[in-house]
Write an enzyme that holds these catalytic residues in place. Sequence first.
Site, mmCIF file in Angstrom:
data_model
loop_
_atom_site.group_PDB
_atom_site.id
_atom_site.type_symbol
_atom_site.label_atom_id
_atom_site.label_comp_id
_atom_site.label_asym_id
_atom_site.label_seq_id
_atom_site.Cartn_x
_atom_site.Cartn_y
_atom_site.Cartn_z
ATOM 1 N N THR A 39 0.861 -1.186 0.000
ATOM 2 C CA THR A 39 0.000 0.000 0.000
ATOM 3 C C THR A 39 0.896 1.235 0.000
ATOM 4 O O THR A 39 2.061 1.149 -0.384
ATOM 5 C CB THR A 39 -1.009 -0.029 1.172
ATOM 6 O OG1 THR A 39 -1.952 1.036 0.995
ATOM 7 C CG2 THR A 39 -0.345 0.127 2.533
ATOM 8 N N ASN A 40 0.382 2.380 0.379
ATOM 9 C CA ASN A 40 1.178 3.614 0.359
ATOM 10 C C ASN A 40 0.781 4.498 1.533
ATOM 11 O O ASN A 40 -0.049 4.118 2.349
ATOM 12 C CB ASN A 40 0.996 4.333 -0.983
ATOM 13 C CG ASN A 40 -0.461 4.650 -1.252
ATOM 14 O OD1 ASN A 40 -1.080 5.423 -0.543
ATOM 15 N ND2 ASN A 40 -1.033 4.019 -2.269
ATOM 16 N N ASP A 41 1.368 5.678 1.608
ATOM 17 C CA ASP A 41 1.230 6.539 2.783
ATOM 18 C C ASP A 41 -0.058 7.357 2.854
ATOM 19 O O ASP A 41 -0.233 8.145 3.775
ATOM 20 C CB ASP A 41 2.402 7.526 2.842
ATOM 21 C CG ASP A 41 3.649 6.880 3.425
ATOM 22 O OD1 ASP A 41 3.493 5.931 4.214
ATOM 23 O OD2 ASP A 41 4.755 7.326 3.090
ATOM 24 N N SER A 42 -0.960 7.194 1.902
ATOM 25 C CA SER A 42 -2.174 8.008 1.944
ATOM 26 C C SER A 42 -2.968 7.741 3.225
ATOM 27 O O SER A 42 -3.220 6.595 3.581
ATOM 28 C CB SER A 42 -3.049 7.692 0.730
ATOM 29 O OG SER A 42 -4.285 8.338 0.867
#
Length: 225
Positions: free
Chosen positions: A33-36
Amino acid sequence: SLLNGDERLLSGKKVIVTAGGTIERIDPVRYITNDSSGKMGFAIAKVAQELGADVHLIAANTSAEPPVGISIEKVQSADDMYSAVLRQWEESDLVVMAAAVADYRPREAAQTKIKKKDSTFTLELVKNIDILESLGRSKKHQFLIGFAAETGNLETYAMDKLERKNCDLLAANDVTADGAGFGVDTNAVQIYDRGGMVERIPVQSKEEVARKLLTIAAGRMGGVL
Ligand code: CTP
Ligand code: CA
């Protein structure tokens, strides 16, 4: 009345907002996933509802507190998000793609936990569908807003994305700038349309940014119902 003028700019409009980072499965216990955090998308959903819209919020992985009084359709992957958006697409008037959609996913999600073996492990990734680009190709009456988180060359990348994805507006932010980007409650964005920069919104709360962005969009959308 309390319900007139600027207060109801999106009255009668059906608005789709996507938020958070998509989850791309590697196996049953691991994912990419990512930092959002989902904060910008949540703020847009909240303000759109305050402006009178019928909001459909679609959220992937988030760490922020969801807005009260708005139901959320939870999704995981980019593919799931795409399906969820498409189910609402025909009836929608405005789509705001604030989600951080993963560009790639593992070629296969293993059905059982991958066991540790060799000293190196190669994970093959394949490109995800670009949801916004696909919507841009099939849009009719819909107004499309994209986001772009960049680490430099804001104008060049923003204009390229706006055109490639056939957006009506694109909100670009430099995630390395103070008070902008992931996890924080504030943001600073530059809003672009086909002709270039429309407005530069300096650092302020994500809700205030959302209000300015939606006000510009509402002013450009088709007549009030
Ligand atoms: N987006 C999307 N589907 C994807 C990737 C991005 O709908 N598979 C949307 C995002 O929600 C955002 C906009 O496209 O509104 C721009 O996302 P961004 O990641 O900045 O653009 P990319 O085209 O993926 O380019 P890059 O990551 O290489 O900068
Ligand atoms: Ca991307």
